[in-house]
Every structure is written in C-alpha cells, then in structure tokens.
Design an enzyme around this catalytic site. Structure first.
Site, short mmCIF file in Angstrom:
data_model
loop_
_atom_site.label_atom_id
_atom_site.label_comp_id
_atom_site.label_asym_id
_atom_site.label_seq_id
_atom_site.Cartn_x
_atom_site.Cartn_y
_atom_site.Cartn_z
N THR A 59 44.92 49.39 53.42
CA THR A 59 44.49 50.44 52.49
C THR A 59 45.52 51.57 52.43
O THR A 59 46.02 51.92 51.35
CB THR A 59 43.12 51.00 52.93
OG1 THR A 59 42.22 49.90 53.04
CG2 THR A 59 42.58 52.01 51.95
N VAL A 60 45.86 52.14 53.59
CA VAL A 60 46.77 53.30 53.60
C VAL A 60 48.22 52.85 53.36
O VAL A 60 48.96 53.50 52.60
CB VAL A 60 46.64 54.09 54.92
CG1 VAL A 60 47.60 55.28 54.94
CG2 VAL A 60 45.21 54.56 55.12
N ARG A 78 49.95 40.13 55.97
CA ARG A 78 49.63 39.46 54.70
C ARG A 78 49.98 40.38 53.53
O ARG A 78 50.14 41.60 53.73
CB ARG A 78 48.17 39.03 54.65
CG ARG A 78 47.15 40.13 54.76
CD ARG A 78 45.75 39.56 54.84
NE ARG A 78 45.44 39.02 56.15
CZ ARG A 78 45.00 39.75 57.19
NH1 ARG A 78 44.78 41.05 57.05
NH2 ARG A 78 44.76 39.20 58.37
N LYS A 108 45.07 58.57 63.94
CA LYS A 108 44.46 59.67 64.74
C LYS A 108 44.16 59.27 66.17
O LYS A 108 44.36 60.04 67.10
CB LYS A 108 43.21 60.19 64.05
CG LYS A 108 42.15 59.13 63.75
CD LYS A 108 41.96 58.90 62.28
CE LYS A 108 41.20 57.61 62.03
NZ LYS A 108 40.63 57.52 60.71
N VAL A 123 44.63 63.63 60.26
CA VAL A 123 43.44 64.49 60.22
C VAL A 123 43.15 64.89 58.78
O VAL A 123 44.03 65.41 58.08
CB VAL A 123 43.65 65.77 61.07
CG1 VAL A 123 42.39 66.64 61.03
CG2 VAL A 123 44.00 65.41 62.50
N GLY A 149 42.71 63.32 56.01
CA GLY A 149 43.37 62.60 54.91
C GLY A 149 44.40 63.43 54.18
O GLY A 149 45.42 63.82 54.74
N GLU A 167 35.26 53.39 59.33
CA GLU A 167 36.22 52.70 60.18
C GLU A 167 35.80 51.24 60.33
O GLU A 167 34.64 50.90 60.08
CB GLU A 167 36.23 53.35 61.57
CG GLU A 167 36.69 54.79 61.59
CD GLU A 167 38.11 54.97 61.09
OE1 GLU A 167 39.03 54.36 61.65
OE2 GLU A 167 38.31 55.73 60.13
N LYS A 201 40.15 63.62 65.74
CA LYS A 201 40.78 64.58 64.83
C LYS A 201 40.68 66.00 65.38
O LYS A 201 41.63 66.80 65.28
CB LYS A 201 40.13 64.49 63.45
CG LYS A 201 40.38 63.13 62.77
CD LYS A 201 39.47 62.92 61.58
CE LYS A 201 39.72 61.59 60.89
NZ LYS A 201 38.69 61.26 59.90
N GLY A 252 40.61 57.38 52.07
CA GLY A 252 40.99 56.67 50.84
C GLY A 252 42.48 56.44 50.79
O GLY A 252 43.26 57.16 51.41
N1 HSE Z 1 36.50 56.75 58.61
C1 HSE Z 1 37.22 57.95 58.35
C2 HSE Z 1 36.29 58.90 57.61
C3 HSE Z 1 38.44 57.64 57.52
O1 HSE Z 1 35.20 58.49 57.21
O2 HSE Z 1 36.62 60.08 57.48
C4 HSE Z 1 39.46 58.73 57.50
O3 HSE Z 1 39.94 59.07 58.76
#
Ligand code: HSE
Length: 437
Positions: free
Chosen positions: A13-14, A46, A103, A130, A132, A188, A203, A301
């Site tokens: 994703t990231v 992948r 984190k 921290v 996003g 997560e 965080k 995200g």
């Molecule tokens: N699972 C984390 C959240 C993702 O819900 O904030 C971002 O660190």
C-alpha cells in the site's frame, strides 16, 4: 542537476503510493529538491498492479536493493520489525541513507538504528511513521524548535477514530465497525495493534522523544485500547457535552518526569480535536512560546503516507545534492544524541485526571448516597451526574458521574469500595477525562 538514486523496498500500500506519487509529481519534486531524484531499484516480492515498474530495475529479493552500489537512499516500506531491522542495518552499514514509514521499527529499535546511522555518517528519516501525511515530525524537530514542549495529545490511530466515530454517529457495535475498517484497509495486519493501542503507543513514544529530547522508551508507555468501550458510553459522553477519543498523551511534569499514556479519553465536544472524525488524525502540541497548535490530516492510506515518505526523500536528496555534512542535517530526534535526557517515565497510577464513571445501581432509597459518600470520603468531588429511570419491569438504574481531577490510585480505591456495595452490580466503567487546556 546531480542525480540521487532511490531504492524502494516494498511495493504494498505505502510502497505503491510512494512509487506513484514520486513518478507523477517528479518535475515539482525535483525542483524542490534541486536535484534529479531517480528510482533506481525496487525490491518487492510481488508486483503491485497499481504501479508501472517496467522502466525500473526490479528485484524479488529486497536485500539486493540495499546491496546495490548505485543506490544512495533506501526507502524501507516492508513493515514489521525483524526483517526490516536487518534490512535497515545493512543499508546503514553500506553507507546509505534510510527513509522509513515503520513506526514499530523506530519505536522499538530506533536507538540502535540512530546510533548505527550516526556511526556510519548517514541518516534515518521517518516522517511517515506518525500520523501519516501530517508533517508532525518535522514540526516538532524544526518548526517548534524554539519551544519547551509542555504536553502533546493526539488522535494517532485512524482505525480507532473511525470505530469511535461510527459508534457515536450510527450507534454501531465495536466489532461490526472494526470489520469494516479492516475491509477499508485502515487497520494493521493484526488489528489488535490498532484497537489495543499498540500502534498509537509506537507513535506516541516517537512524538514524546522528539518533543522532550529523550531516548525512545516504548516499553514504558501505559496503554489501553478501545475494545471495552460500549455505544452507551459514547452516547452518555455526548449527553454530558463530551466526545470519547482514543488519545496518546505525553506530558512534562516539572521536577517529576514524563507521563506517556494511551487510552480512551473524554474531551469537551467544543475542542477542535474533539471534532476530528473518521479515519483522520490530529495532534495538539502545547509549547511554552507558541501556545497550543493543532496539526490535522489523513493518518493512513497509500498516498497520504507516501506524501510524508516523499518529503523525507526530498529532504535527504536536497542535503546530498548540496553535499551537506551529517552535522548540518537535523539529528534523528531533533536533539544531539549526547544531549538526550533520561527523564523518569511516571506510572499511570500517579497520573491526575478527571473521571467518567458508569455503574448499574439498584433502584432503592440510599443507594446513590452510598456512592457519593465513598467518593466524598476519598476526597473526590462530583462535577456532573446523570441517572436514568429504570426501564419498564427493571429494578436497576444506570448512574453516570463526572468527577474532578484526582490521582488515579485514589480513584481505583474508591471504585473498589463502590464495587463491594450490594446495590452495585458488575464492574464500574471508568474512562479518564482531559480538558486539553
Ligand atoms: N493502522 C494505522 C491507523 C495505519 O489506523 O492509523 C497508520 O499508521
């Protein structure tokens, strides 16, 4: 322009978001960095169908990226702590700068990694670790560098904020909303990290170390999640003019040390941060010079997190292109490593907060006065009280109280006595209250 070669490890994703943001906005990014940032190597087990990697060198073994002599900056986006730690150590030992969004890695192994980076004359950047896309790390390290930070409080887990918001707005049950958060990709891989506060604790420890200039001490954070919060508590909190938010709080207490705590908290509905809903994050930082400041934005995200990862890449590339020395770069925790203070981390039972209490009480004369007597004997004052009429055919009432600020131990003693009363059934629900002034 000087070319700076980037190696990206992880294309999930990231990683995918970072690849796409870098590719899409490269002209502006290069103008800002004043160099030619080039994705030289991607390591991913992948393919990510959202990314066109046809023009880059692609390895299935991520360790090929850190061994690649062409790569100047390794971007670690694989997550987890075991392989990621080894990968980052290898990168640092190979003289590469590291950018990471991890984190858990920073909170649990940051001290070791920062020391290794310093010894190797390279840097580790972790803006995306921290909140996003919110640039809270650089705000603490640079923008607020003039201040003595008094406290900070943040909604730093999007999943728990999404769950609490849905419970309040739609009266939904916890488990039902969690399943939706997982389906939406906020949570997560192991969602207990979100709902039990572990992600927020990771965080918080990073924010606190930056704010107060102290070593990372993840194992000292006191941590409670939201899995015991019931829709009734969310509704009663609203009735009292409060919202329940899952907060990470770090507070400097002169002459004593630092409070580091993650827990559900009632905060007045009139506070700006109380109105941060859904998956959004926000952090309030109170500095002695600036006063309270609020940082708000998407905490999770692909592209919001990529925004922070790319900001770090730009910062490092700019420094490399300008041939800055390590000393010219901002230190990992914003303070010189030999200036970090080993403050005591205060135990949660010594923390002073107000409390929300909810209990189920037999509907008979004198039952309420026994409760108020116990609180008064413990020196605890009642600030607000709601009692609901029993439903048809029932003999028990719900009593909800807000108290003044007391030391947690005092409240635990009072609750023990209340729970021993015959007229009280079950446990007393207890949630801390903060005014965040
Ligand atoms: N699972 C984390 C959240 C993702 O819900 O904030 C971002 O660190």
């Amino acid at each position: 322009m000087k070319r700076i070669n980037i190696g990206i490890c992880g294309l999930g994703t990231v990683g995918g978001g970072t690849f796409n943001v870098l590719t899409r906005n490269l002209v502006d990014i290069n103008s800002r960095a004043q160099c030619d940032i080039h994705i030289a190597h991607v390591g991913a087990r992948r393919d990510n169908p959202a990314c066109d990697t046809s023009e880059v060198q692609l390895s299935r073994d991520i360790f090929n990226v850190v061994a690649d002599p062409e790569v100047d900056v390794v971007v670690e986006l694989i997550g987890g702590t075991d392989v990621a730690r080894q990968l980052v150590l290898n990168a640092l030992d190979n003289g590469k700068h590291v950018v990471t969004a991890n984190k858990a890695l920073i909170a649990e192994h940051g001290s070791e990694l920062f020391e290794r980076a310093e010894n190797n004359g390279v840097t580790i950047s972790y803006e995306a670790a921290v909140a996003g896309g919110i640039p809270i790390i650089s705000a603490l390290r640079e923008g607020l560098a003039a201040n003595k930070i008094e406290w900070l409080a943040g909604i730093i887990n999007g999943t728990t904020n999404f769950i609490l918001t849905e419970m309040r707005d739609k009266g939904r049950e916890f488990a039902d909303v969690l399943a939706e958060a997982q389906a939406l990709g906020y949570a997560e891989a192991d969602p207990t990290f979100d709902v039990e506060g572990i992600d927020a604790a990771h965080k918080l420890v990073i924010l606190a170390s930056l704010a107060f200039g102290m070593p990372l001490q993840y194992n000292k954070v006191s941590c409670e999640g939201i899995s015991d919060i019931e829709p009734a508590d969310v509704a009663y909190a609203s009735e009292l003019g409060y919202r329940i938010k899952h907060l990470g709080i770090a507070r400097f207490i002169e002459g004593q040390g630092i409070e580091l705590r993650v827990h559900p908290t009632l905060i007045p509905a009139s506070r700006l941060i109380a109105n941060v809903d859904g998956v959004m994050n926000a952090v309030v930082v109170k500095g002695d010079a600036v006063g309270p400041t609020l940082f708000y934005g998407a905490g999770a995200g692909a592209e919001p997190t990529a925004s922070a990862v790319v900001a770090d890449i730009v910062r490092v590339a700019r420094n490399l292109a300008g041939e800055s020395t390590l000393q010219a770069m901002v230190p990992s925790l914003g303070y010189a490593s030999d200036a970090l203070e080993d403050y005591s981390i205060l135990p949660i039972d010594a923390a002073e907060t107000a409390f929300y209490l909810r209990m189920s009480l037999e509907d008979k004369p004198g039952a309420l006065s026994q409760i108020t007597q116990i609180l008064s004997d413990e020196g605890i004052s009642i600030e607000a009280l709601i009692q609901k009429e029993p439903h048809e055919g029932e003999t028990r009432v719900q009593v909800i109280l807000l108290t003044n600020r007391v030391i947690e131990n005092q409240m635990i003693e009072a609750i023990k006595k209340i729970e021993e009363l015959e007229s009280v059934s079950g446990s007393v629900i207890r949630i801390r209250v903060e005014t965040l002034k």
